[in-house]
Design an enzyme around this catalytic site. Structure first.
Site: not given
Length: 711
Positions: A320, A122, A328, A371, A368-369, A161
């Site tokens: 969020e 990102r 993470w 998460h 992020e699977a 973010e």
């Protein structure tokens, strides 16, 4: 401070547009059509009424340069809107498509070592890149033009973010922008040289064209602290400028819908100076992820206390948080024992009118699977989804009770937070590398709860003059004007508590002369009635750095902690106070063999000094949380704190604007069950909470009680 934008809250698709917003990030572009239909069904079952959409969808919206495709997004928005679910539509600029990076590698950031920050994650872009800004603003205008009249899009979500991966850029674009920023701030090169203290190490520059970025200078090289602090400010300002450019590009076409961007406030980070950013959004939003362990709920309340201040007495938005574990951290603990519900209601207790998660459906692939999400890999027949539905029902009940729009009552004590002091504690040139301003704010906040007090957390730059007491823990950077404000507060009758590492330097990172604390040209010392000559830094361990037995034996000769006369202990820092003014009262001094070994026996550690109509307390050493709590208890009268709450419960109050409705929240902050007596109002939410035969309430671990009073 900039003029604050007018508060505007995004409407829901309810008959009156009101209600507590509930939902999360939605990424339908990751899934086939049949899953989208199933998502709508499950969202309605969970009482979801809003989603954040298209945050990372730039490549789907513009798959090739200049070729914009909105059909798929129109389709999803229509499905959501027809189901009564509002859309917070993103500008989609957080992650650029690969084609853009391939065509324009010059937009990629450069790290301090000169390495390219490659695409694939990102925010792999420079906020100072004119090329990237052109593409990003083109996308913003296309989105605004297409959706300006869409009734289902009720808010704009700018970026995502900001600064997560590009907070620090050392590219030539950044260098040129930094030189311009410095010239705008200082006006003359002489003023910059004075502010940066460039006489040291032959760093004087003869023009702004010679100004450098604080790039890597060698293995153990130390960056000039004023230069580094200005670079922190510059990075904040460049990203804030980029946000404004995106917002204004959309606002020129679609001005009637509110704008926000998600801050990143938890007590392990403060990426930006959000006291500035809060002026530039129509409603304040935050991404908050829990800290596992015993600090979990206290840390949440501390972060939210700052968020409530940033919201300036208006409701704010949890954009969020997580239903359970993230992916993470080195150790990714899950939520348990009702923590999903407890955390969400704790946010509401602290003024939030929107509870959203990352993300709606847990990804099957990608970074992020693992998460957690509202719909986990296990699907709807799962504990998490059942808890998500239970939370949605509870928030709906609070909406029906009229909660939305009510605001949090403030406390009478403010712990002051400064992003610049947080940045300053990262300098390698301080007496200790273990200083951390934000962690000290958190420790004082938790200690206040332990003492039966609930403090607010307020930015230093804001107006805190209405409080009875202000606390400044490790506020290293204090400009002369801030010291004057603090002294005026005390002179007017307020109580000021100054921590051991507060006021070490001014806003140019210059040390005040004449003794410690030196900020304000001696005014801070005058207010406190103390003068320190040196800092005593204690080695926290007797183990040698290289692990050798000889060094360990030598280190063992140095005491690792020093006792105070009031029973407290200090383990890191002691200011050697050698002079106290008349009328200064010593509340505690160093004593014992360890104190004598460090030549501190009998030296004042904690003092109190009258100043005008108020009182200034100096805490000249670090203290553990339980010792801070005892100190606060002993100062209760000085702090004008007359009512002590149950330290096992966080009790907050929200009131409607007309004062007719009052909502009391009681949240269990300890691991054991507790009994509540003298509860105000009639219960409307009893989560892990039972009413006993004698009229009291039994609040289990992670239990929450919400009551309502009509006036």
């Amino acid at each position: 401070m900039a003029e604050r934008r007018t508060f505007r809250w995004p409407a829901l698709l309810t008959p009156d547009g009101r209600g507590i917003a509930y939902g999360g990030d939605y990424n339908p572009d990751q899934w086939p059509e049949e899953v989208i239909d199933d998502d709508i069904r499950l969202m309605q079952r969970a009482h979801v009424n809003t989603v954040a959409l298209a945050i990372f969808s730039w490549d789907k919206i513009e798959p090739r340069e200049g070729e914009f495709t909105f059909d798929w997004l129109d389709h999803v928005i229509d499905k959501l809107g027809n189901a009564g679910i509002a859309v917070d539509l993103a500008s989609a600029t957080a992650s650029a498509p690969i084609w853009l990076y391939n065509q324009h590698p010059e937009v990629l950031p450069i790290d301090r070592y000169g390495h390219v920050v490659n695409a694939g994650s990102r925010q792999s872009w420079r906020p100072t890149s004119a090329v990237f800004k052109h593409y990003a603003l083109t996308l913003c205008r296309q989105l605004a033009q297409h959706y300006k009249n869409n009734p289902y899009v009720t808010a704009w979500h700018m970026g995502n973010e900001y600064g997560w991966n590009n907070r620090y850029d050392y590219s030539d674009d950044a260098l040129a922008a930094f030189r311009t920023w410095c010239e705008r701030k200082y006006g003359t090169i002489e003023a910059l040289n004075k502010a940066w203290g460039t006489a040291f190490w032959s760093q004087q520059v003869n023009s702004f064209d010679e100004v450098l970025l604080p790039r890597h200078m060698g293995g153990d090289a130390m960056v000039n602290p004023p230069q580094q602090l200005d670079f922190e400010r510059f990075g904040n300002d460049m990203l804030l400028d980029f946000y404004r450019a995106e917002r204004d590009a959309i606002a020129q076409i679609c001005p009637d819908k509110p704008f926000t961007t998600n801050f990143m406030v938890s007590t392990d980070q403060c990426t930006m100076d959000y006291a500035q950013w809060a002026d530039e959004v129509d409603f304040v939003s935050n991404d908050h992820y829990f800290h596992e362990g015993e600090s979990h709920v206290d840390e949440l309340f501390c972060s939210d206390a700052l968020m409530d201040s940033l919201a300036a007495g208006k409701p704010w938005y949890v954009m969020e948080h997580s239903t359970s574990a993230v992916q993470w951290k080195p150790f990714n603990a899950r939520k348990r024992n009702g923590e999903l519900m407890r955390d969400a209601l704790a946010h509401v207790a602290m003024g939030a009118d929107a509870i959203n998660f990352f993300q709606w459906r847990q990804s099957a692939s990608g970074a992020e699977a693992f998460h957690s999400a509202m719909v986990p890999h296990a699907g709807e027949d799962s504990k998490i989804f059942r808890s998500v539905c239970e939370l949605g029902k509870t928030l709906n009940e609070l909406s029906e009770a009229g909660m939305q729009g009510s605001v949090l009552q403030r406390g009478d004590t403010a712990i002051l937070f400064s992003a610049e002091s947080e940045w300053a504690t990262r300098s390698r040139t301080l007496p200790s590398s273990k200083l951390n301003h934000w962690h000290d704010v958190r420790d004082w906040y938790r200690a206040a709860l332990d003492a039966g007090m609930r403090a607010d957390v307020v930015p230093l730059a804001y107006d805190w003059s209405a409080y009875h007491t202000i606390i400044l823990p490790t506020v290293i950077v204090l400009a002369d004007a801030d010291v004057r404000r603090i002294a005026d507060f005390a002179a007017a009758g307020g109580t000021v508590i100054i921590g051991y590492a507060t006021g070490l330097v001014d806003d140019c990172f210059h040390v005040g002369l004449g003794g410690y604390p030196g900020a304000g040209g001696g005014l801070l010392r005058e207010m406190l009635g103390v003068r320190g000559e040196e800092f005593n830094i204690v080695n926290e361990s007797s183990v040698a750095r290289d692990g050798s037995d000889d060094d360990a034996c030598a280190a063992a000769d140095d005491p690792a902690a020093i006792a105070l006369s009031n029973g407290a202990m200090t383990r890191l820092w002691q200011t050697d106070v050698t002079t106290i003014a008349p009328h200064t009262t010593v509340l505690a001094s160093y004593q014992g063999a360890a104190a004598a070994d460090w030549e501190l026996d009998g030296t004042p550690a904690v003092t109190s000094h009258p100043y005008g109509a108020g009182t200034a307390v100096y805490v000249g050493c670090d203290l553990e949380r339980h010792d801070i709590a005892q100190l606060l208890e002993s100062l209760a009268n000085v702090m004008n704190h007359t009512e002590t709450a149950n330290p096992s419960v966080v009790h907050t109050v929200r009131e409607s604007a007309d004062g007719r409705m009052r909502f009391d929240f009681y949240v269990n902050r300890v691991s054991a069950p507790i009994a509540l007596a003298n509860v105000v109002g009639e219960p409307i939410i009893t989560y892990r909470c039972d009413r006993t035969s004698d009229g009291t309430f039994a609040l289990a671990r992670n239990g929450v009680l919400v009551t309502k009073t009509m006036r």
